[in-house]
Scaffold this motif. Sequence first.
Motif, PDB file in Angstrom:
ATOM      1  N   HIS A 188       0.943  -1.172  -0.098  1.00  0.00           N
ATOM      2  CA  HIS A 188      -0.191   0.086  -0.120  1.00  0.00           C
ATOM      3  C   HIS A 188       1.037   1.250  -0.001  1.00  0.00           C
ATOM      4  O   HIS A 188       1.917   1.243   0.660  1.00  0.00           O
ATOM      5  CB  HIS A 188      -0.783  -0.086   1.040  1.00  0.00           C
ATOM      6  CG  HIS A 188      -1.796  -1.348   1.422  1.00  0.00           C
ATOM      7  ND1 HIS A 188      -2.951  -1.471   1.041  1.00  0.00           N
ATOM      8  CD2 HIS A 188      -1.511  -2.702   1.756  1.00  0.00           C
ATOM      9  CE1 HIS A 188      -3.397  -2.550   0.915  1.00  0.00           C
ATOM     10  NE2 HIS A 188      -2.543  -3.368   1.482  1.00  0.00           N
ATOM     11  N   MET A 189       0.542   2.571  -0.903  1.00  0.00           N
ATOM     12  CA  MET A 189       1.303   3.474  -0.921  1.00  0.00           C
ATOM     13  C   MET A 189       0.694   4.864  -1.524  1.00  0.00           C
ATOM     14  O   MET A 189      -0.302   4.340  -2.167  1.00  0.00           O
ATOM     15  CB  MET A 189       2.589   3.225  -1.980  1.00  0.00           C
ATOM     16  CG  MET A 189       2.123   2.638  -3.214  1.00  0.00           C
ATOM     17  SD  MET A 189       3.363   2.536  -4.499  1.00  0.00           S
ATOM     18  CE  MET A 189       4.201   0.959  -3.982  1.00  0.00           C
ATOM     19  N   PRO A 190       1.080   5.629  -1.145  1.00  0.00           N
ATOM     20  CA  PRO A 190       0.662   6.941  -1.841  1.00  0.00           C
ATOM     21  C   PRO A 190       1.572   7.042  -3.157  1.00  0.00           C
ATOM     22  O   PRO A 190       2.082   5.877  -3.552  1.00  0.00           O
ATOM     23  CB  PRO A 190       1.173   8.139  -0.962  1.00  0.00           C
ATOM     24  CG  PRO A 190       2.570   7.688  -0.384  1.00  0.00           C
ATOM     25  CD  PRO A 190       2.093   6.255  -0.161  1.00  0.00           C
ATOM     26  N   ARG A 191       1.335   7.694  -4.070  1.00  0.00           N
ATOM     27  CA  ARG A 191       1.894   8.014  -5.301  1.00  0.00           C
ATOM     28  C   ARG A 191       3.555   8.268  -5.007  1.00  0.00           C
ATOM     29  O   ARG A 191       3.822   9.518  -5.117  1.00  0.00           O
ATOM     30  CB  ARG A 191       1.373   8.953  -6.369  1.00  0.00           C
ATOM     31  CG  ARG A 191       0.084   8.496  -6.734  1.00  0.00           C
ATOM     32  CD  ARG A 191      -0.472   9.489  -7.896  1.00  0.00           C
ATOM     33  NE  ARG A 191      -1.784   9.046  -8.150  1.00  0.00           N
ATOM     34  CZ  ARG A 191      -2.516   8.701  -9.065  1.00  0.00           C
ATOM     35  NH1 ARG A 191      -1.605   8.860 -10.294  1.00  0.00           N
ATOM     36  NH2 ARG A 191      -3.610   8.252  -9.355  1.00  0.00           N
ATOM     37  N   ILE A 192       4.326   7.280  -4.681  1.00  0.00           N
ATOM     38  CA  ILE A 192       5.658   7.245  -4.277  1.00  0.00           C
ATOM     39  C   ILE A 192       6.558   8.159  -4.937  1.00  0.00           C
ATOM     40  O   ILE A 192       6.346   7.951  -6.205  1.00  0.00           O
ATOM     41  CB  ILE A 192       6.220   6.010  -3.856  1.00  0.00           C
ATOM     42  CG1 ILE A 192       6.396   4.962  -5.197  1.00  0.00           C
ATOM     43  CG2 ILE A 192       5.655   5.085  -2.847  1.00  0.00           C
ATOM     44  CD1 ILE A 192       7.050   3.742  -4.945  1.00  0.00           C
ATOM     45  N   GLY A 193       7.675   8.888  -4.570  1.00  0.00           N
ATOM     46  CA  GLY A 193       8.483   9.649  -5.368  1.00  0.00           C
ATOM     47  C   GLY A 193       7.902  10.744  -5.961  1.00  0.00           C
ATOM     48  O   GLY A 193       8.511  11.555  -6.677  1.00  0.00           O
ATOM     49  N   CYS A 194       6.456  11.219  -5.767  1.00  0.00           N
ATOM     50  CA  CYS A 194       5.745  12.210  -6.680  1.00  0.00           C
ATOM     51  C   CYS A 194       5.631  13.589  -5.970  1.00  0.00           C
ATOM     52  O   CYS A 194       5.059  14.530  -6.464  1.00  0.00           O
ATOM     53  CB  CYS A 194       4.395  11.750  -7.346  1.00  0.00           C
ATOM     54  SG  CYS A 194       4.879  10.572  -8.440  1.00  0.00           S
ATOM     55  N   GLY A 195       5.930  13.434  -4.642  1.00  0.00           N
ATOM     56  CA  GLY A 195       5.509  14.733  -3.771  1.00  0.00           C
ATOM     57  C   GLY A 195       6.873  15.333  -3.758  1.00  0.00           C
ATOM     58  O   GLY A 195       7.270  16.026  -4.662  1.00  0.00           O
ATOM     59  N   LEU A 196       7.436  15.473  -2.551  1.00  0.00           N
ATOM     60  CA  LEU A 196       8.705  16.236  -2.378  1.00  0.00           C
ATOM     61  C   LEU A 196       9.851  15.567  -3.179  1.00  0.00           C
ATOM     62  O   LEU A 196      10.564  16.693  -3.537  1.00  0.00           O
ATOM     63  CB  LEU A 196       8.929  16.507  -0.606  1.00  0.00           C
ATOM     64  CG  LEU A 196       8.072  17.024  -0.069  1.00  0.00           C
ATOM     65  CD1 LEU A 196       8.453  16.734   1.482  1.00  0.00           C
ATOM     66  CD2 LEU A 196       7.938  18.809  -0.336  1.00  0.00           C
TER      67      LEU A 196
END
Length: 166
Positions: A127-135
């Motif tokens: 399970h994850m957010p959209r990894i690597g796409c935020g900060l």
Amino acid sequence: MSTEIEYVRGDATLPRGPGPKVIAHVCNDAGGWGAGFVGAVSRRWRRPEAAFRAWYRDRATSGFALGAVQLVQVEDELWVANMIGQHGIRTRSRTRTSGDVPVRYEAIAEALMSLADEAAALGASVHMPRIGCGLAGGRWERIEPLVTQHLTGRGIAVTVYDYDAA
């Protein structure tokens, strides 16, 4: 056996479904913790941050490096995967248009390969957010194929959470 990524609206720190689960997120290689998704992780559990800081502090011998993964158990059948996929910390002077972003796609791919082995051994979904796409400044259209190749392509169920701040 390949499966599709499931996209849902919700909080990745509250993973849905039965069985063992791993919450995956991207960390930086500068030892920084406190902004972005890690804030939500720290509000729910203290162990992932403490483990990350110790891992970084002992980096000369701990294996802390781009592409590395640290699995931290936070509840019965629930782990947080600290994945090092960001070089440095994004500052205001770094912009998406300049191309000077901290995301390292190769490191995320390497971390996802390791995560796949760990998840398979645990019989866990990821399970994850959209990894690597935020900060980290990454683009999901580059990361999604990595998730597909290294996780769902190996039959590991993946749920990606898009958070709606209410």
